[in-house]
Design an enzyme around this catalytic site. Structure first.
Site, PDB file in Angstrom:
ATOM      1  CG  HIS A  13     -32.585  -0.872  -0.357  1.00 36.09           C
ATOM      2  ND1 HIS A  13     -32.470  -1.695  -1.405  1.00 36.09           N
ATOM      3  CD2 HIS A  13     -31.290  -1.318   0.090  1.00 36.09           C
ATOM      4  CE1 HIS A  13     -31.560  -2.327  -1.627  1.00 36.09           C
ATOM      5  NE2 HIS A  13     -30.701  -1.981  -0.702  1.00 36.09           N
ATOM      6  CD  GLU A  64     -21.964  -0.024  -1.546  1.00 33.55           C
ATOM      7  OE1 GLU A  64     -22.217  -0.203  -2.784  1.00 33.55           O
ATOM      8  OE2 GLU A  64     -22.819  -0.478  -0.511  1.00 33.55           O
ATOM      9  CG  ASP A  89     -24.713  -8.854  -4.260  1.00 31.06           C
ATOM     10  OD1 ASP A  89     -24.339  -7.445  -4.118  1.00 31.06           O
ATOM     11  OD2 ASP A  89     -25.873  -8.685  -4.709  1.00 31.06           O
ATOM     12  CG  ASP A 144     -29.754   2.186  -0.083  1.00 33.48           C
ATOM     13  OD1 ASP A 144     -30.803   2.518  -0.937  1.00 33.48           O
ATOM     14  OD2 ASP A 144     -29.116   0.969  -0.493  1.00 33.48           O
ATOM     15  CG  HIS A 147     -24.650  -1.817  -5.987  1.00 32.74           C
ATOM     16  ND1 HIS A 147     -25.100  -3.159  -6.498  1.00 32.74           N
ATOM     17  CD2 HIS A 147     -25.181  -1.362  -4.956  1.00 32.74           C
ATOM     18  CE1 HIS A 147     -25.764  -3.412  -5.180  1.00 32.74           C
ATOM     19  NE2 HIS A 147     -25.799  -2.296  -4.404  1.00 32.74           N
ATOM     20  CG  HIS A 182     -22.461   0.047   4.278  1.00 34.62           C
ATOM     21  ND1 HIS A 182     -23.069  -1.070   3.739  1.00 34.62           N
ATOM     22  CD2 HIS A 182     -22.239   0.871   3.093  1.00 34.62           C
ATOM     23  CE1 HIS A 182     -23.202  -0.790   2.413  1.00 34.62           C
ATOM     24  NE2 HIS A 182     -22.495   0.248   2.129  1.00 34.62           N
ATOM     25  CD  GLU A 211     -28.876  -1.099  -5.006  1.00 36.57           C
ATOM     26  OE1 GLU A 211     -28.302  -0.062  -4.403  1.00 36.57           O
ATOM     27  OE2 GLU A 211     -29.293  -2.237  -4.300  1.00 36.57           O
ATOM     28  CD  GLU A 249     -27.596   3.569  -2.693  1.00 38.39           C
ATOM     29  OE1 GLU A 249     -26.754   3.828  -1.659  1.00 38.39           O
ATOM     30  OE2 GLU A 249     -27.999   2.260  -3.169  1.00 38.39           O
ATOM     31  CE1 TYR A 305     -27.035  -2.364   0.955  1.00 36.85           C
ATOM     32  CE2 TYR A 305     -26.077  -4.181   2.258  1.00 36.85           C
ATOM     33  CZ  TYR A 305     -26.094  -3.236   1.186  1.00 36.85           C
ATOM     34  OH  TYR A 305     -24.757  -2.958   0.989  1.00 36.85           O
TER      35      TYR A 305
HETATM   36 MG    MG Z   1     -28.410   0.393  -2.466  1.00 35.46          MG
END
Ligand code: MG
Length: 444
Positions: free
Chosen positions: A252, A379, A356, A250, A352, A166, A302, A276, A197
């Site tokens: 999102h 990732e 987390d 991404d 993903h 990233h 995701e 993404e 994010y």
């Molecule tokens: Mg994502």
């Protein structure tokens, strides 16, 4: 007769004889070996428990399976940070009771029976508990076989697990600098993101706050500012870094469907590796319209939990990369089925792999990545020294490749005493809460 005896029998060539039967003089029939009873002589589960830790403020939930064999246990990832306590209850109050006394051998049988044990199913809480159980059983099976899990899944199909990292920053220039640094350190695939994010920092002071509405700590996003920012970073990074790097982004899910279609059409000129999550799971039917408008590669999934969310879209080739969070669908067992489904439609995997996912979960991702043909990209991980202390054997990175060890099972242990020093924090709702310029809640 236990399993080892059967293997020894096979090793002595008892079943090799029929293949010689057509040759001159070979008339002997094979010795009949009776099938083993379903669970006689097997190693039994004595306990299934949740182990929670949060060394860096991110809730990590593990399942530990203990057995009647001293020293034989397994760990699996059940991390659903947004409902961590609910997953712990599902493990300690239900799966423990359900699994005690069962054989560790029959992973598919345990998965299928645990899956329907709640009658209502396919939700993220129960799927994560199931994932912890499933991965811990694969860990134990590897330890019993003396093999890493990827060997049990068919063995290596590539030399290493290639990853993307990233690159982010508050301005296009900062994103470029970050991306150039990663490129120099060996990464070939770089996700470029203005801000973190969701890019919530891009929001200018929204009109509703100026008019006296809302709360001071409301997170807000401006779709117009975000879309312009994405085009700016792609233009700058492609211009300065040339064609010799793969760029990812991404979305999102936070845009209106036609806005994201228009944005991706404009991004096509910069040849992204993938874009993404263009749509939220509620907007799956928009993929048909996106595909008619652009050949830009798309990653999706995701937020998927339920096979009905990916089955037809993969068969219809509505996206190029399946991006499932493996613990959210129930572990290695269902993820292998998703991977095999994707192989027939040339949908590649991009599991993903954010903060987390526990180190055991990242290892599970990598074991699958090594063994399947249609691996796409993984990732990257970035663990602190403390994480390696709590999770000895956790995956490492080298020149943009994720490395796992060759220990039997998933190869990641846990220092539970150290883990207990980092209890779960009070949950922070901030990240999922976002409003647009008039205050409407936005879906991730
Ligand atoms: Mg994502």
């Amino acid at each position: 007769m236990n399993r080892r005896n059967i293997l020894q029998t096979l090793g002595l060539g008892t079943l090799g004889l029929p293949f010689m039967a057509g040759e001159a003089g070979a008339k002997e029939m094979p010795t009949f070996t009776p099938p083993r009873n379903f669970s006689d002589d097997d190693v039994k589960i004595t306990k299934v428990k949740a182990v929670a830790t949060s060394p860096h403020g991110i809730e990590l939930i593990m399942v530990k399976i203990e057995t009647n064999q001293p020293g034989l246990y397994g760990y699996g990832c059940a991390t659903f940070r947004q409902r961590a306590h609910a997953v712990i209850v599902a493990i300690d109050e239900y799966l423990d009771d359900f699994c005690r006394g069962k054989s560790v051998n029959n992973i598919e049988d345990i998965w299928q029976t645990a899956y329907v044990s709640s009658y209502w199913r396919n939700g993220p809480v129960l799927n994560n508990a199931l994932s912890g159980l499933d991965q811990a059983l694969w860990d134990i099976k590897g330890k019993m076989a003396g093999m890493p899990v990827y060997e049990l899944l068919g063995g290596k199909c590539r030399f290493a697990v290639d990853t993307y990292t990233h690159a982010s920053g508050p301005t296009p220039e900062a994103v470029l600098e970050s991306a150039q640094g990663f490129r120099e350190r060996g990464w070939r695939h770089i996700r470029i993101q203005l801000g973190g994010y969701g890019s919530t920092h891009l929001t200018q002071d929204p009109d509703y706050k100026k008019a006296g509405f809302g709360m001071p700590d409301d997170n807000t996003v401006s779709a117009m500012t975000y879309m312009k920012g994405v085009l700016d970073i792609f233009e700058l990074v492609r211009k300065e870094m040339g064609a010799d790097v793969q760029l990812l982004h991404d979305v999102h899910e936070r845009l209106q469907p036609m806005d994201v279609i228009n944005m991706i059409k404009e991004l096509e000129q910069y040849r992204p590796f993938f874009i993404e999550d263009p749509f939220s799971p509620e907007n799956m039917n928009w993929f048909k319209y996106l595909r008619q408008q652009t050949s830009c590669p798309i990653a999706m999934g995701e937020l998927f939990n339920n096979s009905n969310e990916w089955l037809n879209p993969m068969a219809e080739r509505l996206f190029d990369f399946i991006r499932i969070h493996i613990s959210q669908i129930g572990g290695i067992t269902p993820a292998m089925k998703v991977a095999r489904l994707g192989e027939w439609f040339n949908v590649r995997t991009a599991w993903h792999g954010p903060g987390d996912v526990s180190p055991v979960g990242h290892a599970a991702n990598a074991h699958i990545d090594l063994a399947i043909w249609n691996f796409g990209i993984q990732e990257a991980v970035n663990f602190s020294p403390l994480m390696y202390d709590i999770f000895p054997g956790a995956p490492t990175m080298d020149k943009g490749y994720m490395m796992i060890n060759e220990a039997p099972g998933l190869g990641v242990d846990m220092d539970e005493a150290l883990a207990k020093k980092y209890p779960l924090p009070k949950f922070n709702y901030n990240w999922t809460q976002l409003r647009n310029n008039d205050g409407t809640p936005v879906r991730p």
